[in-house]
Design a protein around this motif. Sequence first.
Motif, short mmCIF file in Angstrom:
data_model
loop_
_atom_site.label_atom_id
_atom_site.label_comp_id
_atom_site.label_asym_id
_atom_site.label_seq_id
_atom_site.Cartn_x
_atom_site.Cartn_y
_atom_site.Cartn_z
N GLN A 170 0.81 -1.22 0.00
CA GLN A 170 0.00 0.00 0.00
C GLN A 170 0.85 1.27 0.00
N LYS A 171 2.15 1.13 0.21
CA LYS A 171 3.00 2.29 0.46
C LYS A 171 3.32 3.08 -0.81
N LYS A 172 3.37 4.41 -0.65
CA LYS A 172 3.92 5.30 -1.67
C LYS A 172 4.90 6.21 -0.94
N ASN A 173 6.16 5.93 -1.09
CA ASN A 173 7.19 6.60 -0.29
C ASN A 173 7.71 7.86 -0.98
N PRO A 174 7.87 8.96 -0.24
CA PRO A 174 8.38 10.22 -0.81
C PRO A 174 9.91 10.21 -0.88
N ASP A 175 10.45 9.27 -1.63
CA ASP A 175 11.90 9.09 -1.63
C ASP A 175 12.67 10.28 -2.21
N MET A 176 12.10 10.99 -3.16
CA MET A 176 12.83 12.12 -3.74
C MET A 176 13.05 13.24 -2.72
N PRO A 177 12.01 13.69 -2.02
CA PRO A 177 12.26 14.67 -0.96
C PRO A 177 13.19 14.15 0.13
N GLU A 178 13.07 12.86 0.44
CA GLU A 178 13.94 12.30 1.46
C GLU A 178 15.40 12.31 1.01
N LEU A 179 15.65 11.97 -0.24
CA LEU A 179 17.02 11.99 -0.75
C LEU A 179 17.58 13.41 -0.77
N ILE A 180 16.76 14.35 -1.20
CA ILE A 180 17.21 15.75 -1.22
C ILE A 180 17.54 16.22 0.19
N ARG A 181 16.69 15.87 1.14
CA ARG A 181 16.97 16.19 2.54
C ARG A 181 18.26 15.51 2.99
N GLY A 182 18.44 14.26 2.59
CA GLY A 182 19.64 13.52 2.99
C GLY A 182 20.91 14.07 2.37
N LYS A 183 20.84 14.51 1.13
CA LYS A 183 22.03 15.01 0.43
C LYS A 183 22.49 16.36 0.97
N THR A 184 21.66 17.01 1.76
CA THR A 184 22.04 18.31 2.33
C THR A 184 23.27 18.17 3.22
N GLY A 185 23.37 17.04 3.92
CA GLY A 185 24.54 16.82 4.78
C GLY A 185 25.84 16.82 4.00
N ARG A 186 25.85 16.20 2.83
CA ARG A 186 27.08 16.16 2.04
C ARG A 186 27.41 17.54 1.50
N MET A 187 26.39 18.36 1.23
CA MET A 187 26.64 19.73 0.77
C MET A 187 27.32 20.55 1.87
#
Length: 460
Positions: free
Chosen positions: A282-299
Amino acid sequence: MSKLSAARLKVKNDSLVDEFNASIHFDKRLYRHDIRGSIAHAEMLASCGILTAEEAEAIKDGLLAVLGEIESGGFVFRTEDEDIHMAVEKRMTEIVGSVGGKLHTARSRNDQVAVDVRMYLREETEVIAGYMAELVKTLTDKAEKHLGVLMPGYTHLQTAQPVLVSHWLMAYVQMFRRDYGRMTDCAERMNFSPLGSGALAGTTFPVNRDMTAEKLGFTAPTENSMDSVSDRDFALEFLSAAAICQMHLSRFSEELIIFSTSEFAFIDLSDDFCTGSSIMPQKKNPDMPELIRGKTGRMYGNLVSLLTTMKGLPLAYNKDMQEDKEPLFDSVDTIKASLRIFIPMIEKMGINAEKMTKAAKLGFSTATDLADYLVRKGMPFREAHHIVGSAVAFALDKRVDISELTIDELKSFSEKIDDDIYSYITPEASVSSRKAKGGTAGESVKAQIESARKFLDEVL
């Protein structure tokens, strides 16, 4: 051919040293800028009588041949060539003969890499700023389309006051407009040519640095040769601007993630920007916003990495500065990818107007409006604040909204409350009353949209 820079050394480098020292495997992305800079340098040397016209033309032909090999995939990047500058010059000299060795007259790899990185970053900032402007347009279009829709505004992630959905979207428009300004300002300051500064002290040859600066599209040459080759503040400024923009994307992503949950259901992210679950159908995961949030650390890490690299370096060039490129390239790639994802994701994002409007009426979001009402009746704000707090506590006990209390119940808290109070404490009335510049009233948000349109007319 042996290394072009190794004549002083009596013992050949250990293979481990070659591998550790080489930057060719990541700085090869500078090949176009390196070749363009070398062509401009050769043409300048000829114009100053340092090379003959024939020598410069032969070198130029050789450089263009190398460019063709790289772009066709026929060029072999070798660790022993150390970096893109040596690789290009070595191959060009193999093609044109010993005249190729004259190209490096009146320059060093120190000013060569500095000009390459500036040209590369100048080009990338233009692309990134363009994506920022496109995101501003997408958000402005979305705000205009949903101009009348209400939603709860939050502080501390607790319901605070009702706002227009458009007001929420236009808040991010302001952030990304400032990001655009930081990125274009950064590009303006980096647009000075260090070519011709040599290793650090300049050159004894009668070069024309203004000529190479003009040929390469720079505003002017840099003014101090030591500064030209030994600082990377232009790269740090870019990394800072990019990290700030990524932070804005991350904050927005956090709200998209929250607002797309079944508990909120304020928005619906398009299926093509989500993923499913490997176990829960049933899941629809918001992976794109999560990845963008996650990539902020590397920036952030890339910015801190280069700041740390530069913090203790004596003038002028030090090999530590080779460590500028990997964090720089990674941040360029990351911010571009994040913006490119965000633009269509927002464009396709659905707004659940009914759910948002309903939520705007919960959580006593118009309590401040009741306090403002009492202030307009002559009551000091602190007293009004206390009275409204008591009224909210009473409504909580009754499990009703403040607007659902009877007039007699409201009057029990203050005789200043009259029958007209209900025209002030609905979410619609609350929003429409906030007409001050920058407020959430419809006419104020329309002014924000108009301002954004003017900005977009100037930059797109």
